[in-house]
Every structure is written in C-alpha cells, then in structure tokens.
Design a protein around this motif. Structure first.
Motif, PDB file in Angstrom:
ATOM      1  N   SER A 160      -0.447  55.422  -9.221  1.00 47.82           N
ATOM      2  CA  SER A 160       0.913  54.908  -9.381  1.00 47.82           C
ATOM      3  C   SER A 160       0.974  53.780 -10.395  1.00 47.82           C
ATOM      4  O   SER A 160       1.959  53.648 -11.139  1.00 47.82           O
ATOM      5  CB  SER A 160       1.484  54.458  -8.032  1.00 47.82           C
ATOM      6  N   SER A 161      -0.089  52.957 -10.467  1.00 49.03           N
ATOM      7  CA  SER A 161      -0.087  51.875 -11.456  1.00 49.03           C
ATOM      8  C   SER A 161      -0.157  52.434 -12.872  1.00 49.03           C
ATOM      9  O   SER A 161       0.548  51.964 -13.777  1.00 49.03           O
ATOM     10  CB  SER A 161      -1.251  50.914 -11.202  1.00 49.03           C
ATOM     11  N   LYS A 162      -0.981  53.444 -13.083  1.00 47.03           N
ATOM     12  CA  LYS A 162      -1.099  54.044 -14.412  1.00 47.03           C
ATOM     13  C   LYS A 162       0.116  54.910 -14.736  1.00 47.03           C
ATOM     14  O   LYS A 162       0.534  54.996 -15.898  1.00 47.03           O
ATOM     15  CB  LYS A 162      -2.384  54.866 -14.507  1.00 47.03           C
ATOM     16  N   GLY A 163       0.706  55.538 -13.720  1.00 47.53           N
ATOM     17  CA  GLY A 163       1.956  56.266 -13.939  1.00 47.53           C
ATOM     18  C   GLY A 163       3.070  55.320 -14.342  1.00 47.53           C
ATOM     19  O   GLY A 163       3.886  55.629 -15.217  1.00 47.53           O
ATOM     20  N   GLY A 164       3.108  54.143 -13.715  1.00 44.43           N
ATOM     21  CA  GLY A 164       4.084  53.134 -14.108  1.00 44.43           C
ATOM     22  C   GLY A 164       3.884  52.661 -15.528  1.00 44.43           C
ATOM     23  O   GLY A 164       4.848  52.460 -16.279  1.00 44.43           O
ATOM     24  N   LEU A 165       2.614  52.494 -15.929  1.00 49.77           N
ATOM     25  CA  LEU A 165       2.326  52.069 -17.300  1.00 49.77           C
ATOM     26  C   LEU A 165       2.718  53.148 -18.305  1.00 49.77           C
ATOM     27  O   LEU A 165       3.168  52.840 -19.413  1.00 49.77           O
ATOM     28  CB  LEU A 165       0.839  51.722 -17.423  1.00 49.77           C
ATOM     29  N   HIS A 166       2.569  54.399 -17.912  1.00 48.94           N
ATOM     30  CA  HIS A 166       3.020  55.517 -18.759  1.00 48.94           C
ATOM     31  C   HIS A 166       4.517  55.392 -19.051  1.00 48.94           C
ATOM     32  O   HIS A 166       4.954  55.533 -20.201  1.00 48.94           O
ATOM     33  CB  HIS A 166       2.708  56.839 -18.058  1.00 48.94           C
ATOM     34  N   MET A 167       5.304  55.113 -18.015  1.00 52.39           N
ATOM     35  CA  MET A 167       6.748  54.998 -18.208  1.00 52.39           C
ATOM     36  C   MET A 167       7.130  53.681 -18.882  1.00 52.39           C
ATOM     37  O   MET A 167       8.100  53.631 -19.651  1.00 52.39           O
ATOM     38  CB  MET A 167       7.474  55.129 -16.867  1.00 52.39           C
ATOM     39  N   LEU A 168       6.364  52.615 -18.629  1.00 58.15           N
ATOM     40  CA  LEU A 168       6.604  51.353 -19.334  1.00 58.15           C
ATOM     41  C   LEU A 168       6.404  51.554 -20.837  1.00 58.15           C
ATOM     42  O   LEU A 168       7.142  50.993 -21.651  1.00 58.15           O
ATOM     43  CB  LEU A 168       5.663  50.268 -18.812  1.00 58.15           C
ATOM     44  N   THR A 169       5.421  52.350 -21.202  1.00 59.68           N
ATOM     45  CA  THR A 169       5.175  52.669 -22.615  1.00 59.68           C
ATOM     46  C   THR A 169       6.412  53.293 -23.241  1.00 59.68           C
ATOM     47  O   THR A 169       6.852  52.884 -24.328  1.00 59.68           O
ATOM     48  CB  THR A 169       3.974  53.629 -22.744  1.00 59.68           C
ATOM     49  N   LYS A 170       6.977  54.281 -22.571  1.00 51.76           N
ATOM     50  CA  LYS A 170       8.150  54.971 -23.112  1.00 51.76           C
ATOM     51  C   LYS A 170       9.367  54.039 -23.204  1.00 51.76           C
ATOM     52  O   LYS A 170      10.077  54.013 -24.206  1.00 51.76           O
ATOM     53  CB  LYS A 170       8.494  56.186 -22.240  1.00 51.76           C
ATOM     54  N   ALA A 171       9.590  53.269 -22.139  1.00 50.85           N
ATOM     55  CA  ALA A 171      10.772  52.405 -22.096  1.00 50.85           C
ATOM     56  C   ALA A 171      10.698  51.298 -23.140  1.00 50.85           C
ATOM     57  O   ALA A 171      11.691  51.007 -23.830  1.00 50.85           O
ATOM     58  CB  ALA A 171      10.926  51.807 -20.696  1.00 50.85           C
ATOM     59  N   THR A 172       9.538  50.679 -23.288  1.00 45.98           N
ATOM     60  CA  THR A 172       9.419  49.604 -24.275  1.00 45.98           C
ATOM     61  C   THR A 172       9.414  50.164 -25.693  1.00 45.98           C
ATOM     62  O   THR A 172       9.904  49.506 -26.620  1.00 45.98           O
ATOM     63  CB  THR A 172       8.154  48.763 -24.032  1.00 45.98           C
ATOM     64  N   ALA A 173       8.890  51.372 -25.873  1.00 47.87           N
ATOM     65  CA  ALA A 173       8.948  52.006 -27.202  1.00 47.87           C
ATOM     66  C   ALA A 173      10.391  52.161 -27.645  1.00 47.87           C
ATOM     67  O   ALA A 173      10.742  51.887 -28.804  1.00 47.87           O
ATOM     68  CB  ALA A 173       8.252  53.363 -27.171  1.00 47.87           C
ATOM     69  N   LEU A 174      11.244  52.590 -26.726  1.00 48.84           N
ATOM     70  CA  LEU A 174      12.657  52.769 -27.049  1.00 48.84           C
ATOM     71  C   LEU A 174      13.328  51.436 -27.358  1.00 48.84           C
ATOM     72  O   LEU A 174      14.053  51.290 -28.347  1.00 48.84           O
ATOM     73  CB  LEU A 174      13.357  53.458 -25.880  1.00 48.84           C
ATOM     74  N   GLU A 175      13.055  50.438 -26.541  1.00 49.64           N
ATOM     75  CA  GLU A 175      13.722  49.152 -26.707  1.00 49.64           C
ATOM     76  C   GLU A 175      13.245  48.384 -27.944  1.00 49.64           C
ATOM     77  O   GLU A 175      14.018  47.658 -28.570  1.00 49.64           O
ATOM     78  CB  GLU A 175      13.524  48.297 -25.454  1.00 49.64           C
ATOM     79  N   LEU A 176      11.973  48.550 -28.309  1.00 50.16           N
ATOM     80  CA  LEU A 176      11.416  47.768 -29.412  1.00 50.16           C
ATOM     81  C   LEU A 176      11.433  48.493 -30.756  1.00 50.16           C
ATOM     82  O   LEU A 176      11.089  47.908 -31.781  1.00 50.16           O
ATOM     83  CB  LEU A 176       9.979  47.359 -29.077  1.00 50.16           C
ATOM     84  N   SER A 177      11.838  49.748 -30.759  1.00 49.75           N
ATOM     85  CA  SER A 177      11.765  50.534 -31.997  1.00 49.75           C
ATOM     86  C   SER A 177      12.624  49.954 -33.111  1.00 49.75           C
ATOM     87  O   SER A 177      12.255  50.018 -34.295  1.00 49.75           O
ATOM     88  CB  SER A 177      12.182  51.989 -31.726  1.00 49.75           C
ATOM     89  N   SER A 178      13.756  49.353 -32.785  1.00 55.29           N
ATOM     90  CA  SER A 178      14.633  48.798 -33.814  1.00 55.29           C
ATOM     91  C   SER A 178      14.013  47.587 -34.503  1.00 55.29           C
ATOM     92  O   SER A 178      14.490  47.158 -35.560  1.00 55.29           O
ATOM     93  CB  SER A 178      15.987  48.413 -33.209  1.00 55.29           C
ATOM     94  N   HIS A 179      12.950  47.059 -33.923  1.00 54.29           N
ATOM     95  CA  HIS A 179      12.261  45.912 -34.509  1.00 54.29           C
ATOM     96  C   HIS A 179      11.013  46.330 -35.295  1.00 54.29           C
ATOM     97  O   HIS A 179      10.237  45.478 -35.721  1.00 54.29           O
ATOM     98  CB  HIS A 179      11.858  44.921 -33.420  1.00 54.29           C
ATOM     99  N   GLY A 180      10.828  47.639 -35.449  1.00 57.27           N
ATOM    100  CA  GLY A 180       9.660  48.115 -36.178  1.00 57.27           C
ATOM    101  C   GLY A 180       8.374  48.043 -35.384  1.00 57.27           C
ATOM    102  O   GLY A 180       7.279  48.092 -35.950  1.00 57.27           O
ATOM    103  N   ILE A 181       8.489  47.926 -34.074  1.00 59.17           N
ATOM    104  CA  ILE A 181       7.315  47.869 -33.196  1.00 59.17           C
ATOM    105  C   ILE A 181       7.125  49.226 -32.536  1.00 59.17           C
ATOM    106  O   ILE A 181       8.044  49.734 -31.891  1.00 59.17           O
ATOM    107  CB  ILE A 181       7.473  46.783 -32.119  1.00 59.17           C
ATOM    108  N   THR A 182       5.969  49.838 -32.724  1.00 50.68           N
ATOM    109  CA  THR A 182       5.671  51.080 -32.030  1.00 50.68           C
ATOM    110  C   THR A 182       4.898  50.768 -30.759  1.00 50.68           C
ATOM    111  O   THR A 182       4.092  49.836 -30.718  1.00 50.68           O
ATOM    112  CB  THR A 182       4.845  52.047 -32.894  1.00 50.68           C
ATOM    113  N   VAL A 183       5.153  51.555 -29.713  1.00 48.13           N
ATOM    114  CA  VAL A 183       4.449  51.397 -28.440  1.00 48.13           C
ATOM    115  C   VAL A 183       3.954  52.775 -28.017  1.00 48.13           C
ATOM    116  O   VAL A 183       4.746  53.701 -27.838  1.00 48.13           O
ATOM    117  CB  VAL A 183       5.366  50.819 -27.344  1.00 48.13           C
TER     118      VAL A 183
END
Length: 253
Positions: A160-183
């Motif tokens: 569950s901790s690694k599954g959460g990190l999988h989804m954190l990766t996707k969510a932060t990628a979306l939120e930070l993409s406008s700043h030129g940050i890839t996740v």
C-alpha cells in the motif's frame, strides 16, 4: 556526460540501489548530495566514486519535515540549485496482515510515502523558484502493481505504501508539469541489495523468483540506476507521470 553541471539529491544513498544511483550519476558528471541516516554509509558511497566526483553528504531522517527542509536549504546554500531529486529511501517488512501492528504500519508508510511527499514538496518549491524545471524520480516497486508472495502471506503495508507512491507520482507529475518539472517512477523487481540478501540466501526462495523472471536472473542495483539516470537526462524530457518497470519481465504475465 549527460548530467554535467546538474545537482542531484539521492535519498537512501548510503547503500543498495541508492548507492548505485549516486555512483551512476557521478559517472554522468552530476554533483550528488548523498543523503542518508547512515552517515558512514554515505561517506562509503563517495569513497567508491571516481576521482574528481563532486559530492556532499547530508545526514537526514527524511520522515522529518524540519530535517528535509534543512537538507534542501543546505544544498541550495552550498551548491546553488537542485536539478534532480531521487526519492529512493525505503524500507520493507514482512509481518503478515493479521500480526501487523500500528507502529510498523506507520513506520513503513512514513518512510515509503510520507518522506517522498516531504522531499518532493520542498525540492519542487526550489525548482519553481529557480525557473529551470527539474526532475523528480520516485523508486516504487513492482509490488505497487501486484501482490507478490511465495508463502501465502504478503506485505500489505509495503504494497500500500508503494501503491500510494505510484499515485503520488502521477498526481505530482500533473500538478508540476506547467513548471517544467517531470515526475516519474522506477519500479524494481527483486534486486540484490542489503534488503533482499537474507531472503535470496535461501535456495528455495531464490529459485521461486528465478522461475518467475523471464530474464532468469535477480536484478542488480546498476539495473535500477541505469533507468533512473535515463529519466534524469534530457533524453526523457517528454516523459512524465509514468513508471519504468525494471523487473526482468516478471510483470509480463
């Protein structure tokens, strides 16, 4: 040298996959902040780097917000910027679900999920302030995607901790993409590290793994490091929110 003039923070870099990632980044010309609770291990990592490698050791408990912020501030103060963050620090525990205590549950989630959140947030703020984009790479696991068990019991807190990190990766990628940050994430299968050496020393366990891995070998930390370095370079500029699975083909079937 694909990471020349880049500054990278690698958490849990005092051993295992983190050490291999730091060493590969040194090879590609990066200045690496070797971050770990085990300060002696961090210095050992630097000692293994080729002559002329630029590095800084930071002793840090990545589950503590204040210590994470101090790590980031020290990096900015001494190295001027942060281009790459690798959230590698992690722990694994094998207690069956019905015997699992709250303390162990919290410890695994704090290291594997809370810490990447704290580090990513603190580093992303500095990346945005600098206006040069950046790379955040999370080390998840094939167990973020499937339950693996050779004995009938598994690791619900780890999964569950690694599954959460999988989804954190996707969510932060979306939120930070406008700043030129890839996740992005790298999801290793079974890799020969201090975490796995005890289990892999049992012939039946190792054979059970080899029977399921098409590549017919256990992974090496260098396999993980190569994937991380790729995602950190300009070659991966148009890749974000994805997971690169490094498992010798285990999850094909």
């Amino acid at each position: 040298m694909k990471l020349k003039n880049k500054v990278a923070i690698v958490t849990g870099a005092g051993s295992g996959n983190g050490r291999a990632i730091a060493l590969r980044m040194f090879e590609e010309g990066a200045t690496v902040v070797v971050a770990d609770m085990n300060e002696a291990g961090a210095h050992e990592t630097i000692a293994l780097a080729s002559e002329g490698s630029k590095a800084m050791v930071v002793k840090v408990d990545v589950t503590k917000k204040e210590e994470v912020e101090n790590m980031v501030a020290q990096t900015i103060r001494e190295l001027g910027k942060i281009d790459i963050l690798v959230n590698n620090a992690g722990i694994v525990a094998f207690t069956p679900f019905l015997e699992l205590g709250e303390e162990e549950w919290d410890r695994v989630h704090n290291v594997n999920l809370k810490a990447p959140f704290l580090c990513s947030q603190a580093v992303a703020k500095e990346m945005i302030k600098a206006g040069q984009g950046g790379r955040i790479i999370n080390i998840t696991s094939v167990e973020a995607h499937r339950v693996v068990s050779s004995s009938g019991s598994c690791q619900p807190h780890y999964n569950s901790s690694k599954g959460g990190l999988h989804m954190l990766t996707k969510a932060t990628a979306l939120e930070l993409s406008s700043h030129g940050i890839t996740v992005n994430a790298v999801a290793p299968g079974v890799v020969q590290t201090p975490f796995t050496e005890k289990g892999l020393a049992i012939p039946e366990v190792k054979q059970w793994i080899l029977d399921r891995v098409p590549a017919k070998r256990v992974g090496k930390p260098q396999d993980v490091a190569n994937a991380v370095v790729f995602l950190a370079t300009d070659d991966a500029d148009y890749i974000t929110g994805t997971t690169l699975v490094v498992d010798g083909g285990w999850t094909i079937h």
